[in-house]
Design an enzyme around this catalytic site. Sequence first.
Site, short mmCIF file in Angstrom:
data_model
loop_
_atom_site.label_atom_id
_atom_site.label_comp_id
_atom_site.label_asym_id
_atom_site.label_seq_id
_atom_site.Cartn_x
_atom_site.Cartn_y
_atom_site.Cartn_z
N ASP A 376 1.22 -1.47 -0.33
CA ASP A 376 -0.27 0.10 0.00
C ASP A 376 1.21 1.57 0.27
O ASP A 376 0.20 2.50 -0.69
CB ASP A 376 -0.60 0.26 1.22
CG ASP A 376 -0.37 -0.02 2.63
OD1 ASP A 376 0.19 -0.21 2.46
OD2 ASP A 376 -0.96 -0.38 3.57
C1 LAN Z 1 3.11 -1.03 10.39
C2 LAN Z 1 3.34 0.94 9.64
C3 LAN Z 1 2.90 1.09 8.33
C4 LAN Z 1 1.66 0.32 7.79
C5 LAN Z 1 0.90 1.00 6.94
C6 LAN Z 1 2.23 1.08 5.91
C7 LAN Z 1 0.16 1.84 7.39
C8 LAN Z 1 -0.80 -1.02 6.40
O1 LAN Z 1 -0.94 -0.07 5.56
C9 LAN Z 1 0.30 -1.98 6.20
C10 LAN Z 1 0.90 -2.21 7.97
C11 LAN Z 1 2.77 -1.20 8.03
C12 LAN Z 1 3.76 -1.67 7.53
C13 LAN Z 1 2.71 -1.46 9.64
C14 LAN Z 1 2.76 -3.01 10.48
C15 LAN Z 1 3.55 -3.18 11.49
C16 LAN Z 1 3.78 -1.69 12.73
C17 LAN Z 1 5.27 -2.15 11.13
C18 LAN Z 1 3.65 -0.64 12.52
C19 LAN Z 1 2.72 -1.26 12.90
C20 LAN Z 1 4.94 0.23 12.33
C21 LAN Z 1 5.21 -1.15 13.44
C22 LAN Z 1 4.39 -2.02 13.67
C23 LAN Z 1 5.50 -3.64 14.11
C24 LAN Z 1 4.72 -4.96 13.94
C25 LAN Z 1 5.90 -3.10 15.77
C26 LAN Z 1 7.50 -4.01 16.46
C27 LAN Z 1 5.54 -5.52 16.98
C28 LAN Z 1 5.69 -6.45 16.25
C29 LAN Z 1 4.55 -7.68 17.11
C30 LAN Z 1 6.46 -7.18 15.40
#
Ligand code: LAN
Length: 635
Positions: A376
């Site tokens: 995305d």
């Molecule tokens: C994110 C940040 C961006 C987000 C979007 C692009 C907004 C979304 O549309 C798809 C998923 C994604 C890429 C996403 C997935 C999960 C993340 C990476 C996070 C919310 C930022 C932090 C989180 C991550 C998993 C935190 C660490 C914790 C764990 C459970 C591994």
Amino acid sequence: MQRARDVLARTQEADGSWKGDYGGPLFLTPVYVAGLYVMGRAPDARTREGMLAHLRAHQNDDGGWGLDVESRSLVFTTVLNYVAQRLMGVDATDPDLVRARAWFLPRGGPLGSGSWGKFVLALLGLYDYDGLTPIPPEPWLLPRWLPFHPSRLWCHCRMVYLPMGWLYGRRARAVETPLLAQVRRELYPQSYAAVDWKEARNRVAASDAYTPRSGWLRAVNRALGLYERVHPKRLRARALEECLALIRGEDEATHHLCIGPINKVLNTVVWHLARPDGPEVRAHLERLPDYLQHSADGTKVNGYNSSQLWDTAFAVQALVASGQAAGARDTLERAGRFLEAEQVLEDSHQAARHHRHPSRGGWPFSTRAHGWPISDCTAEGLKACLLLEPLGLNRVPRERLAQAVEFILSLQNRDGGWATYEQQRGPRWLERFNPSDVFAGIMVDASYVECTSACVQALVAWRKARPEAPVGRAIARGVDFLRRTQRPDGGWEGSWGVCFSYGTWFAVTGLVAGGLKPGDPVLRRASAFLKAHQREDGSWSETLQSCRERRWVEGPMGHAVTTSWALMALAATGDGESEAARRGVAWLRARQGADGRWPPEPLAGVFNRTCAIHYDTYLRIFPPWALSRWGNLMS
Ligand code: LAN
């Protein structure tokens, strides 16, 4: 709208992006501090002061810390943040730490913590490795075709368990210090020597048990426990080597940023133990500050190295949608340069060897250096470039736009939807083996409404710009996925924003881009769903509890971001002129401050159904975007 646009223009960085606080979670900072301590290091004075201020600011009234700044206390984050403060020199007699102990001791201290907390404590020597459910490195040696090969896990999950496997396999442990010995005595309700570690493996306090451990998971844990007693030394050595090779691959593909803050710290610790003072450690230490954020509420470890690409792509869309791009040309020009600079141009080195999807043409969530493009983010980046194109402000050459499209197409799932970083690799039943306790949906990268909608919209925009493009089938399959995922009540559940308002905005926008017309029963149901949740005062309000409970849960106040999503969704269904939309717009306008900003409100971002995360630009982007959508319809 003019004032809101000026706020956006004023807060743009010199490089053309919007860059801000990406805090919220409260388990990242203590892991960072613990990792440094294992390496015999400590945060510098400014960072230390800032982190302490941050933790003080977010301690709950009951003495504990939540999974994030808004949630009730968990043993996981309370014990870790307690330890972090002790490691940063706060005295055990400090009244706030006394309150914290009073909260976690009756809940078993570390024994009640969610599993990641226990792991970090084991690394510090504050918890016995025997008390962990096993995380052996050997699964990485299994044949790849197995449905449970670790390469099939969601990349965020596998990249955390990869260094964990290495560290667990080595029983890695910080050098004992008098401070650690003292903290160990403070953490447990009983004497450390008296703890039954085997029993402790299966223990988790009610506060930390969001995803219950299934019978399946418990059976696997028992089997792994037996394996751990008999594991062949040679096999372990080979598995450790394989993990280290994959860790190196991750480091190199991300310029030592790593996919996220947790594996960033763990990989650094791995290299500290594998090659003390080696070039890998140095390269890692240089990139550690990339995750630090100094804000008004103190210093924290951000959830990602930034959210720049995502915010910039949305800012462009909001500015162009306002219909007065002419007034924002300089801003848009700079944003266009940023989008150009951050597209990933090549696949990573030996991608297949490192279980990586080809990345050429994609955009990451943050920056090119991060190296992990996302479906995305690529879609929003592409949409932004295509909006800039007719203005003469797009900087990305044609063939690179085509590569972005290729990247998007390469990620479509068999079910017609899109997941985040990869195609779905593992079967859904892997979720039954989620060992994290505190998160849901971390095992498999499966199709999401948001990612699917964004990709559909991008492909539609591409087809408009290049009518010969063969993307029709991909669009149709995406639209079908969006239709199928509508809930009986007419809404869609979001996964990365709070919650049904976010999901419904994406779904409806994707469906309309894909050709659904006002009056379509799907859109009518969506509109009715939104209207049913509008408040007396014309606003909409949704809290994190929506994601946790999987049903719409309101807060006490209307939220500008939620209201914006609802309004944009309503406009897309064809109900932009309804009385409901009018009242929503009136509320949103009235809430804008004289400085052009909307006042702070609860966090609108979320991940894995339980943890809130702060999107710094959302309050600057979505309200003007929503207002302009409405304005355009009215004119
Ligand atoms: C994110 C940040 C961006 C987000 C979007 C692009 C907004 C979304 O549309 C798809 C998923 C994604 C890429 C996403 C997935 C999960 C993340 C990476 C996070 C919310 C930022 C932090 C989180 C991550 C998993 C935190 C660490 C914790 C764990 C459970 C591994």
